[in-house]
Design an enzyme around this catalytic site. Structure first.
Site, short mmCIF file in Angstrom:
data_model
loop_
_atom_site.label_atom_id
_atom_site.label_comp_id
_atom_site.label_asym_id
_atom_site.label_seq_id
_atom_site.Cartn_x
_atom_site.Cartn_y
_atom_site.Cartn_z
N GLY A 274 9.12 -17.42 -3.97
CA GLY A 274 10.34 -16.87 -2.10
C GLY A 274 11.43 -17.55 -3.12
O GLY A 274 11.76 -19.17 -2.59
N HIS A 275 12.11 -16.49 -3.47
CA HIS A 275 14.05 -17.30 -3.35
C HIS A 275 14.57 -17.17 -2.41
O HIS A 275 14.66 -15.66 -2.34
CB HIS A 275 14.33 -16.94 -4.42
CG HIS A 275 13.10 -17.16 -5.90
ND1 HIS A 275 13.33 -16.90 -7.36
CD2 HIS A 275 12.51 -18.34 -6.50
CE1 HIS A 275 13.05 -17.57 -7.99
NE2 HIS A 275 11.61 -18.69 -7.55
N GLN B 275 8.03 -20.25 -9.78
CA GLN B 275 7.48 -20.77 -9.92
C GLN B 275 7.98 -22.33 -10.02
O GLN B 275 9.09 -22.57 -10.26
CB GLN B 275 6.16 -20.47 -10.22
CG GLN B 275 5.22 -19.93 -9.46
CD GLN B 275 5.60 -18.32 -9.50
OE1 GLN B 275 5.94 -18.03 -10.66
NE2 GLN B 275 6.39 -17.42 -8.75
N LYS C 222 15.85 -22.74 -6.68
CA LYS C 222 16.01 -22.50 -7.97
C LYS C 222 17.10 -21.56 -7.47
O LYS C 222 17.71 -20.70 -8.12
CB LYS C 222 14.98 -21.40 -8.72
CG LYS C 222 14.21 -22.44 -9.52
CD LYS C 222 13.44 -22.15 -9.79
CE LYS C 222 12.00 -21.59 -8.96
NZ LYS C 222 11.01 -22.18 -8.64
N ASP D 49 8.98 -24.03 -5.54
CA ASP D 49 10.22 -24.02 -4.36
C ASP D 49 11.24 -25.45 -4.64
O ASP D 49 11.77 -26.56 -3.51
CB ASP D 49 8.60 -24.67 -3.40
CG ASP D 49 7.65 -23.74 -3.05
OD1 ASP D 49 8.03 -22.50 -3.37
OD2 ASP D 49 6.66 -24.75 -2.82
P1 IMP Z 1 -0.48 -17.13 -7.49
O1 IMP Z 1 0.51 -17.08 -8.10
O2 IMP Z 1 -0.17 -16.77 -5.68
O3 IMP Z 1 -2.17 -17.32 -7.85
O4 IMP Z 1 -1.00 -18.60 -6.77
C1 IMP Z 1 -1.44 -19.97 -7.73
C2 IMP Z 1 -0.83 -21.27 -7.19
O5 IMP Z 1 0.03 -21.35 -7.10
C3 IMP Z 1 -1.33 -22.08 -5.66
O6 IMP Z 1 -1.33 -22.58 -6.15
C4 IMP Z 1 0.43 -21.08 -5.28
O7 IMP Z 1 0.79 -22.02 -3.82
C5 IMP Z 1 1.21 -21.71 -6.33
N1 IMP Z 1 2.72 -20.98 -5.88
C6 IMP Z 1 2.47 -19.62 -6.40
N2 IMP Z 1 4.02 -19.30 -6.78
C7 IMP Z 1 4.30 -20.12 -5.84
C8 IMP Z 1 6.04 -20.68 -5.57
O8 IMP Z 1 6.70 -19.23 -6.04
N3 IMP Z 1 6.34 -21.81 -5.18
C9 IMP Z 1 4.64 -22.45 -5.03
N4 IMP Z 1 4.32 -22.28 -5.47
C10 IMP Z 1 3.80 -21.24 -5.56
#
Ligand code: IMP
Length: 432
Positions: free
Chosen positions: A41-42, A231, A17, A14
């Site tokens: 979520g971009h 991420q 990007k 977040d």
């Molecule tokens: P997952 O990738 O959905 O399995 O989530 C694993 C961890 O990564 C969790 O703490 C999510 O909140 C975090 N996470 C996954 N994708 C994002 C992102 O795009 N931005 C911020 N945190 C993320």
């Protein structure tokens, strides 16, 4: 022969990007995603409209640029279809400029149930996953039991799908649940699955290619490519705060395996960070704030997840964590986002070092859950609105000092400063 430039997040995701990729796309011929999936979520904002992309690269709104979903990305076909429909409704024609790797893996509806079952079975220790099926789909990829985009053309596809789904249901039962214990997007499995299977027809409308050949050939021809990370580095499966991480390599190394390019073809590495830190989901966060400063960052920074809507945890800038991420990624240029969120702060703090086991250190420990006490320094805020400022020289003096301080601590140049979510509020400090 050109090299591929990389843009990725240095914190817990977040960082902004999407906005920077959108701003930089005019300089490139191709934008490619290399890992992650609909957990991302971009957000892009221009002409008064906000666009949130999950699977599609952030260069898509530039009609003449090619966007690639690489082999390292996970595609959930129904989420993908919704994203495409939104773009088509506002006049974009993504079938013209979006190519998809045959080797990208699919997220099945039962992966999403499995994600929910895994989290529920962890109780207090849950990861705080976005529940998009990311962990289970990458698990199947590594276990060599996954389905890939190229498989959707096979006459055995539905039979293979059914076999994998049944194996997921067996695992869900072994965790003490069944396929009706959870819903997906407010729907039971059978209802969601029917729509998911239909959405494969939408996927078939796209150019599904061997993207590793396409990308390497494009580089041979001198084309300019930007790899877009998702991420953040602190969520990397190997180097993040394990097990509170995502299931892919979010760092520069992931570009090689997620697009099929050699390390020698990596060019500039743009590391994106916010002027403070945020984290969504569970897990260690040394500089987290539980006071009114944290609340102020959350409200002024609109720090609510763009994929799940969850409030993000907020904290001060963490220099040891940033230096760690710069080391892992080989960052060549830094970009500083959301500095305007701190416009009203009297004082700005940043963590210079940690105290762990009574010792001062800059090194992140193996066990990030142990007590990590940040040592803070502070600098005066600038207390000024930034509207109308479009040159670095015109930024408030105290802000320029804060930027200079971050450059000095990291040993890297900050080449871009973002002063609002809008495309136009982007100040380039140096040519990139
Ligand atoms: P997952 O990738 O959905 O399995 O989530 C694993 C961890 O990564 C969790 O703490 C999510 O909140 C975090 N996470 C996954 N994708 C994002 C992102 O795009 N931005 C911020 N945190 C993320």
């Amino acid at each position: 022969m050109s090299k591929i430039d990389v843009l990725l997040g240095l914190q817990w995701g977040d960082e902004g990007k999407g906005k920077v990729v959108d701003v930089l796309t005019p300089k490139y011929d191709i934008v490619a995603r290399f890992q992650g999936g609909p957990n991302a979520g971009h957000t892009l904002e221009f002409d008064g409209i906000k666009h949130v992309l999950h699977i599609i690269p952030s260069g898509i709104c530039h009609k003449e640029k090619i966007n690639i979903i690489g082999n390292g990305v996970l595609i959930e076909p129904l989420i993908f279809q919704k994203e495409i429909s939104t773009l088509e409704e506002i006049g974009f024609v993504p079938t013209n400029n979006l190519y998809i790797s045959k080797k990208a893996h699919l997220i099945l509806p039962s992966h999403r149930l499995l994600d929910a079952a895994n989290e529920a079975s962890k109780g207090e220790r849950k990861i705080g996953s976005t529940l998009k099926g990311i962990g289970p789909a990458y698990t199947d990829k590594i276990a060599r039991t996954g389905l890939r985009v190229g498989d959707i053309f096979s006459s055995n596809f539905v039979a293979n799908y059914e076999k994998i789904k049944q194996s997921h249901i067996r695992i869900i039962k072994s965790l003490g649940f069944d396929e009706n214990s959870f819903i997906i997007e407010n729907q039971p499995l059978c209802e969601y699955e029917a729509k998911w299977l239909e959405s494969l027809e939408n996927l078939k409308r796209f150019n599904i290619i061997n993207s590793e050949y396409y990308i390497n050939q494009a580089l041979d021809e001198g084309k300019k490519i930007l790899a877009e990370g998702a991420q953040g580095s602190m969520l990397d499966i190997d180097f993040g705060s394990y097990p509170f991480v995502t299931s892919s390599n979010t760092i520069t190394a992931g570009v090689c395996s997620g697009l099929g390019i050699a390390p020698s073809r990596i060019g500039k590495v743009f590391g994106i960070c916010k002027a403070y830190c945020t984290r969504v989901g569970s897990g260690p966060f040394p500089t987290e704030l539980f006071d009114e400063n944290g609340e102020q960052l959350r409200q002024q920074g609109r720090e609510f997840g763009s994929t799940t809507g969850r409030p993000r945890r907020c904290g001060w800038f963490d220099i040891p964590a940033l230096k760690y991420a710069c080391m892992l990624n080989g960052v060549t240029h830094l970009m500083l986002m959301k500095i305007d969120v701190m416009n009203e702060f009297e004082t700005i703090k940043y963590c210079e070092e940690y105290i762990i086991d009574g010792e001062r250190t800059m090194e992140l420990p193996f066990d990030m859950e142990q007590s990590i006490e940040p040592i803070y320094s502070s600098c005066p805020g600038w207390k000024q609105d930034l509207q109308g400022i479009d040159k670095f020289e015109d930024l408030p003096e105290n802000m320029k000092s804060y930027i200079g301080l971050l450059e000095e601590k990291t040993g890297l140049p900050i080449v871009l400063v973002s002063t609002s979510p809008n495309r136009k509020d982007t100040i380039l400090k140096a040519e990139i």
